[in-house]
Write a protein that holds these residues in place. Structure first.
Motif, short mmCIF file in Angstrom:
data_model
loop_
_atom_site.label_atom_id
_atom_site.label_comp_id
_atom_site.label_asym_id
_atom_site.label_seq_id
_atom_site.Cartn_x
_atom_site.Cartn_y
_atom_site.Cartn_z
N ASP A 210 0.81 -1.23 0.00
CA ASP A 210 0.00 0.00 0.00
C ASP A 210 0.84 1.28 0.00
OD1 ASP A 210 -2.59 -1.22 0.06
OD2 ASP A 210 -2.19 -1.77 2.14
N ALA A 211 2.15 1.14 0.04
CA ALA A 211 3.02 2.32 0.11
C ALA A 211 2.95 3.13 -1.18
CB ALA A 211 4.46 1.88 0.37
N SER A 212 2.91 4.45 -1.04
CA SER A 212 2.91 5.33 -2.20
C SER A 212 4.30 5.36 -2.81
CB SER A 212 2.51 6.75 -1.79
OG SER A 212 2.76 7.64 -2.86
N LEU A 213 4.40 4.88 -4.04
CA LEU A 213 5.68 4.85 -4.73
C LEU A 213 6.18 6.25 -5.05
CD1 LEU A 213 4.82 1.88 -7.11
CD2 LEU A 213 6.14 1.78 -5.00
N LEU A 214 5.26 7.16 -5.30
CA LEU A 214 5.62 8.56 -5.56
C LEU A 214 6.10 9.25 -4.29
CD1 LEU A 214 2.67 9.43 -7.95
CD2 LEU A 214 5.07 9.41 -8.58
N ASP A 215 5.35 9.11 -3.20
CA ASP A 215 5.72 9.75 -1.94
C ASP A 215 7.06 9.24 -1.41
OD1 ASP A 215 3.39 11.23 -2.02
OD2 ASP A 215 2.37 10.06 -0.46
N GLN A 216 7.36 7.97 -1.65
CA GLN A 216 8.62 7.40 -1.19
C GLN A 216 9.78 7.72 -2.12
OE1 GLN A 216 8.27 3.21 -0.36
NE2 GLN A 216 7.01 3.55 1.42
N GLY A 217 9.49 8.38 -3.24
CA GLY A 217 10.54 8.73 -4.18
C GLY A 217 11.05 7.57 -5.01
N ILE A 218 10.29 6.48 -5.05
CA ILE A 218 10.71 5.31 -5.84
C ILE A 218 10.48 5.57 -7.32
CG2 ILE A 218 10.23 2.87 -6.29
CD1 ILE A 218 9.58 2.64 -3.25
N ILE A 219 9.33 6.14 -7.65
CA ILE A 219 9.07 6.52 -9.04
C ILE A 219 8.74 8.01 -9.10
CG2 ILE A 219 8.31 4.22 -9.77
CD1 ILE A 219 5.43 5.23 -9.69
N ASP A 220 8.99 8.59 -10.27
CA ASP A 220 8.62 9.98 -10.54
C ASP A 220 7.76 9.97 -11.80
OD1 ASP A 220 10.41 9.49 -12.61
OD2 ASP A 220 11.96 10.83 -11.83
N SER A 221 7.55 11.13 -12.39
CA SER A 221 6.66 11.18 -13.56
C SER A 221 7.19 10.33 -14.72
CB SER A 221 6.45 12.61 -14.02
OG SER A 221 7.67 13.24 -14.29
N THR A 222 8.49 10.29 -14.90
CA THR A 222 9.08 9.43 -15.93
C THR A 222 8.91 7.96 -15.55
OG1 THR A 222 10.69 11.14 -16.44
CG2 THR A 222 11.18 8.92 -17.23
N GLY A 223 9.05 7.67 -14.28
CA GLY A 223 8.86 6.31 -13.79
C GLY A 223 7.45 5.81 -14.01
N VAL A 224 6.48 6.71 -13.89
CA VAL A 224 5.08 6.33 -14.15
C VAL A 224 4.94 5.84 -15.59
CG1 VAL A 224 2.72 7.19 -14.37
CG2 VAL A 224 4.09 7.83 -12.38
N LEU A 225 5.61 6.52 -16.51
CA LEU A 225 5.55 6.09 -17.92
C LEU A 225 6.21 4.72 -18.10
CD1 LEU A 225 6.30 9.48 -19.70
CD2 LEU A 225 4.08 8.40 -19.26
N GLU A 226 7.28 4.47 -17.37
CA GLU A 226 7.91 3.14 -17.42
C GLU A 226 6.97 2.07 -16.87
OE1 GLU A 226 12.07 2.83 -16.13
OE2 GLU A 226 12.07 5.03 -16.09
N VAL A 227 6.27 2.39 -15.80
CA VAL A 227 5.31 1.46 -15.22
C VAL A 227 4.18 1.17 -16.22
CG1 VAL A 227 3.53 1.22 -13.43
CG2 VAL A 227 5.81 2.02 -12.81
N VAL A 228 3.70 2.20 -16.89
CA VAL A 228 2.65 2.02 -17.90
C VAL A 228 3.15 1.09 -19.00
CG1 VAL A 228 1.33 3.19 -19.72
CG2 VAL A 228 1.44 4.19 -17.42
N GLY A 229 4.36 1.30 -19.48
CA GLY A 229 4.93 0.43 -20.51
C GLY A 229 5.03 -1.01 -20.03
N PHE A 230 5.46 -1.20 -18.79
CA PHE A 230 5.55 -2.54 -18.20
C PHE A 230 4.18 -3.21 -18.17
CE2 PHE A 230 4.53 -4.54 -14.07
CZ PHE A 230 5.17 -5.77 -14.25
N ILE A 231 3.17 -2.48 -17.70
CA ILE A 231 1.82 -3.04 -17.61
C ILE A 231 1.30 -3.43 -18.99
CG2 ILE A 231 -0.60 -2.44 -17.10
CD1 ILE A 231 0.48 -0.77 -14.72
N GLU A 232 1.46 -2.54 -19.95
CA GLU A 232 0.96 -2.83 -21.30
C GLU A 232 1.66 -4.03 -21.92
OE1 GLU A 232 -0.77 1.47 -22.72
OE2 GLU A 232 1.31 1.03 -23.23
N THR A 233 2.95 -4.10 -21.76
CA THR A 233 3.73 -5.19 -22.35
C THR A 233 3.50 -6.52 -21.63
OG1 THR A 233 5.44 -3.64 -23.03
CG2 THR A 233 6.07 -5.96 -22.94
N THR A 234 3.55 -6.50 -20.33
CA THR A 234 3.47 -7.73 -19.54
C THR A 234 2.06 -8.32 -19.52
OG1 THR A 234 5.25 -6.91 -18.14
CG2 THR A 234 3.93 -8.73 -17.26
#
Length: 92
Positions: A33-57
């Motif tokens: 449940d941890a916020s990946l944005l609040d923890q600094g794990i992903i940023d706006s560019t990271g969100v796009l990487e996550v979207v690409g991962f979801i679409e591909t996988t």
């Protein structure tokens, strides 16, 4: 018979993607449940990487209006979102 994807089945794939593509100082402390944005794990560019991962996988399209914190800001949110999209596609 419709194949149903449960959110829990997605979590480990999501966690593996995050840990191999983003810096996570304490992998064991990465709560579902941890916020990946609040923890600094992903940023706006990271969100796009996550979207690409979801679409591909998972073979689903992430619409622009679905790029929301409730869908992409935590492992649990991503798992629910993915399961609902996969299950919706299976019903059509």
């Amino acid at each position: 018979m419709t194949l149903v994807l449960a959110p829990d089945r997605c979590k480990e794939q999501i966690r593996a993607f995050l840990t191999s593509n983003f810096y996570i100082s304490d992998i064991a402390a990465l709560n579902d449940d941890a916020s990946l944005l609040d923890q600094g794990i992903i940023d706006s560019t990271g969100v796009l990487e996550v979207v690409g991962f979801i679409e591909t996988t998972f073979g689903i399209a992430v619409d622009d209006n679905e790029i929301l914190p409730e869908n992409l800001d935590s492992i649990r949110g991503m798992a629910r979102y993915i399961a609902s999209k996969v299950n919706l596609a299976a019903d059509t």
